[in-house]
Design an enzyme around this catalytic site. Structure first.
Site, PDB file in Angstrom:
ATOM      1  N   LYS A  38       0.842  -1.205   0.000  1.00 41.97           N
ATOM      2  CA  LYS A  38       0.000   0.000   0.000  1.00 41.97           C
ATOM      3  C   LYS A  38       0.880   1.260   0.000  1.00 41.97           C
ATOM      4  O   LYS A  38       2.068   1.197   0.319  1.00 41.97           O
ATOM      5  CB  LYS A  38      -0.909  -0.014   1.232  1.00 41.97           C
ATOM      6  CG  LYS A  38      -0.167   0.020   2.565  1.00 41.97           C
ATOM      7  CD  LYS A  38      -1.077  -0.341   3.737  1.00 41.97           C
ATOM      8  CE  LYS A  38      -0.322  -0.308   5.052  1.00 41.97           C
ATOM      9  NZ  LYS A  38      -1.100  -0.925   6.150  1.00 41.97           N
ATOM     10  N   ARG A 136     -10.453  -0.005  14.811  1.00 39.87           N
ATOM     11  CA  ARG A 136     -10.303   0.794  13.589  1.00 39.87           C
ATOM     12  C   ARG A 136     -11.320   0.305  12.568  1.00 39.87           C
ATOM     13  O   ARG A 136     -12.297   0.970  12.305  1.00 39.87           O
ATOM     14  CB  ARG A 136      -8.859   0.676  13.093  1.00 39.87           C
ATOM     15  CG  ARG A 136      -8.538   1.588  11.950  1.00 39.87           C
ATOM     16  CD  ARG A 136      -7.055   1.582  11.613  1.00 39.87           C
ATOM     17  NE  ARG A 136      -6.614   0.343  10.991  1.00 39.87           N
ATOM     18  CZ  ARG A 136      -5.389   0.158  10.508  1.00 39.87           C
ATOM     19  NH1 ARG A 136      -4.488   1.113  10.623  1.00 39.87           N
ATOM     20  NH2 ARG A 136      -5.054  -0.983   9.941  1.00 39.87           N
ATOM     21  N   TYR A 264      13.243  31.777   5.393  1.00 45.22           N
ATOM     22  CA  TYR A 264      11.974  32.468   5.633  1.00 45.22           C
ATOM     23  C   TYR A 264      11.770  32.795   7.113  1.00 45.22           C
ATOM     24  O   TYR A 264      12.152  32.018   7.988  1.00 45.22           O
ATOM     25  CB  TYR A 264      10.807  31.584   5.182  1.00 45.22           C
ATOM     26  CG  TYR A 264      10.613  31.550   3.677  1.00 45.22           C
ATOM     27  CD1 TYR A 264      10.555  32.712   2.917  1.00 45.22           C
ATOM     28  CD2 TYR A 264      10.457  30.331   3.020  1.00 45.22           C
ATOM     29  CE1 TYR A 264      10.353  32.672   1.545  1.00 45.22           C
ATOM     30  CE2 TYR A 264      10.253  30.268   1.651  1.00 45.22           C
ATOM     31  CZ  TYR A 264      10.200  31.456   0.921  1.00 45.22           C
ATOM     32  OH  TYR A 264       9.997  31.405  -0.430  1.00 45.22           O
ATOM     33  N   MET A 313       9.452  25.175   0.666  1.00 41.42           N
ATOM     34  CA  MET A 313       8.685  24.211  -0.134  1.00 41.42           C
ATOM     35  C   MET A 313       9.614  23.314  -0.971  1.00 41.42           C
ATOM     36  O   MET A 313       9.445  22.097  -1.009  1.00 41.42           O
ATOM     37  CB  MET A 313       7.711  24.942  -1.064  1.00 41.42           C
ATOM     38  CG  MET A 313       6.811  23.988  -1.825  1.00 41.42           C
ATOM     39  SD  MET A 313       5.740  24.810  -3.015  1.00 41.42           S
ATOM     40  CE  MET A 313       4.696  25.792  -1.960  1.00 41.42           C
TER      41      MET A 313
HETATM   42  C1  LIG Z   1      -0.296  -1.891   6.878  1.00 40.22           C
HETATM   43  C2  LIG Z   1      -0.848  -3.166   7.373  1.00 40.22           C
HETATM   44  C3  LIG Z   1      -0.017  -4.292   7.565  1.00 40.22           C
HETATM   45  C4  LIG Z   1       1.488  -4.243   7.455  1.00 40.22           C
HETATM   46  O1  LIG Z   1       2.059  -3.814   8.680  1.00 40.22           O
HETATM   47  P1  LIG Z   1       3.657  -3.691   8.887  1.00 40.22           P
HETATM   48  O2  LIG Z   1       3.790  -3.212  10.288  1.00 40.22           O
HETATM   49  O3  LIG Z   1       4.108  -2.658   7.913  1.00 40.22           O
HETATM   50  O4  LIG Z   1       4.253  -5.018   8.634  1.00 40.22           O
HETATM   51  C5  LIG Z   1      -0.635  -5.498   7.885  1.00 40.22           C
HETATM   52  N1  LIG Z   1      -1.972  -5.585   8.055  1.00 40.22           N
HETATM   53  C6  LIG Z   1      -2.789  -4.511   7.918  1.00 40.22           C
HETATM   54  C7  LIG Z   1      -4.246  -4.672   8.143  1.00 40.22           C
HETATM   55  C8  LIG Z   1      -2.256  -3.269   7.589  1.00 40.22           C
HETATM   56  O5  LIG Z   1      -3.068  -2.207   7.486  1.00 40.22           O
END
Ligand SMILES: *Cc1c(COP(=O)(O)O)cnc(C)c1O
Length: 369
Positions: A38, A136, A264, A313
């Protein structure tokens, strides 16, 4: 590698392979490996990383959103892709591109069953996510019977896996909390599998979960940060190599007199004669303003050079008074030998945040070394 002439993020695929093999060495023979790619594979390059991991033989990928999965499919990735947080309005595209949803609520499950049926699917693979304490995303344990009754008549989908996510897998002070999560997940899975007479794959561990709770690897693990070379467990860090090195160059050197200011808002005022260097990297590239005014530092010829004044920036300024260097010389912001945590610790951040903040403006350069 030729000398850097601009800001680049170097991605070392040899290190990726080594990190992958180390994580795999922790797995039981029949445990599958899901690579989490991701957020541009944690700020690197999702397509490059996914192609390499596919060659290395990962069993599954995960992304957060449907658009990320579509990009991987467009690049020719064939491995199954779990979408961790699909939005309901993208379910049709998700099915068109053979992506597999995480379904985490009655609303999501109902809607997916309906869309899959409308698209004449049968046994479309889906993954059910349970909330065991992170609070979550995920079904609550009390919703099992509702899920069972929804699924008894739904032929458009098939439950491929059940999963949950640990809230504090890296923190052994929270060991008993993690163990309680694992226990709850085990009991929910048993209950659901029995009631549905199914044997879906089970998975719970991220990278730190696998390292700290190898007994909870179930049928698959989901590793992200470890692939990219970080362990949240200090004693384990030597087994990993960060795959990304953020490099830049010195654009200009200034000799500053006592009493002059830098950048700045004149936030830095010199009380002596100093030498500064201006670098072509700023907050638009992902180096937060929080790193300015002496908090963060970078490496010039192996020496620490603090970031002074406010981060702009597109540029930032560092102090190089005692460092022998010239315009055009290479600067390392972070890398395998210059831990990203030197920076992130200085502003109470974590590696994940800075890695994923490196903006798409920064050129990615792939190496093997
Ligand atoms: C991002 C994520 C992972 C990976 O976690 P790491 O700590 O980067 O290994 C695994 N499971 C879910 C549900 C995640 O959102």
């Amino acid at each position: 590698m030729p000398k850097t002439t601009e800001t680049i993020l170097e991605i070392n695929l040899t290190a990726l392979g080594n990190n992958y093999r180390y994580l795999k060495s922790k797995l039981n023979d029949d445990t599958k490996f899901l690579g989490v790619v991701k957020a541009f594979a944690y700020g690197s390059d999702a397509i490059v990383i996914a192609k390499e991991l596919e060659l290395l033989g990962v069993d599954y990928f995960a992304v957060a959103y449907v658009s990320e999965g579509v990009n991987l499919r467009n690049a020719g990735i064939k491995t199954p892709i779990l979408v961790l947080h699909p939005q309901l309005e993208n379910f049709e595209i998700l099915i068109d591109r053979c992506l597999e949803p995480s379904l985490y609520s009655g609303r999501a499950l109902n809607h997916f069953i309906k869309i899959a049926a409308e698209k004449n699917q049968s046994n479309y693979p889906v993954h059910l996510k349970f909330n065991t304490g992170l609070n979550r995303l995920g079904f609550h344990e009390g919703e099992v019977d509702e899920i069972v009754s929804l699924l008894k008549t739904a032929t458009s989908i098939k439950i491929t896996s059940l999963f949950s996510h640990l809230a504090a897998s890296e923190d052994l002070d929270e060991k008993s909390f993690s163990e309680a999560q694992i226990k709850l997940f085990t009991s929910i899975s048993k209950n659901l599998s029995t009631k549905l007479d199914l044997h879906p794959k089970l998975h719970m561990c991220n990278t730190s979960g696998l390292l700290n709770f190898p007994q909870a690897q179930f049928d698959m693990v989901r590793c992200g940060i470890g692939l990219y070379g970080f362990s949240n467990i200090i004693e384990e860090q030597r087994n990993f190599t960060p795959i990304a090195t953020l490099k830049t160059v010195i654009s200009q050197i200034h000799h500053i007199h006592s009493g002059e200011s830098i950048g700045y808002n004149r936030s830095f005022k010199s009380t002596s004669a100093i030498v500064t260097a201006t670098l072509p990297i700023g907050h638009a590239d992902g180096i937060s303003r929080s790193y300015g005014n002496g908090k963060g530092w970078v490496w010039v010829h192996g020496k620490k050079a603090p970031i002074i004044g406010n981060v702009c920036m597109d540029m930032l300024m560092i102090e190089i008074t005692t460092i022998d260097c010239k315009e055009g010389d290479e600067v390392i912001v972070f890398g395998a030998e210059n831990s990203i945590e030197n920076l992130t610790d200085s502003i109470n951040s974590i590696s994940y945040e800075l890695l994923t903040a490196i903006s798409q403006r920064v050129k990615r350069v792939v190496t093997r070394k």
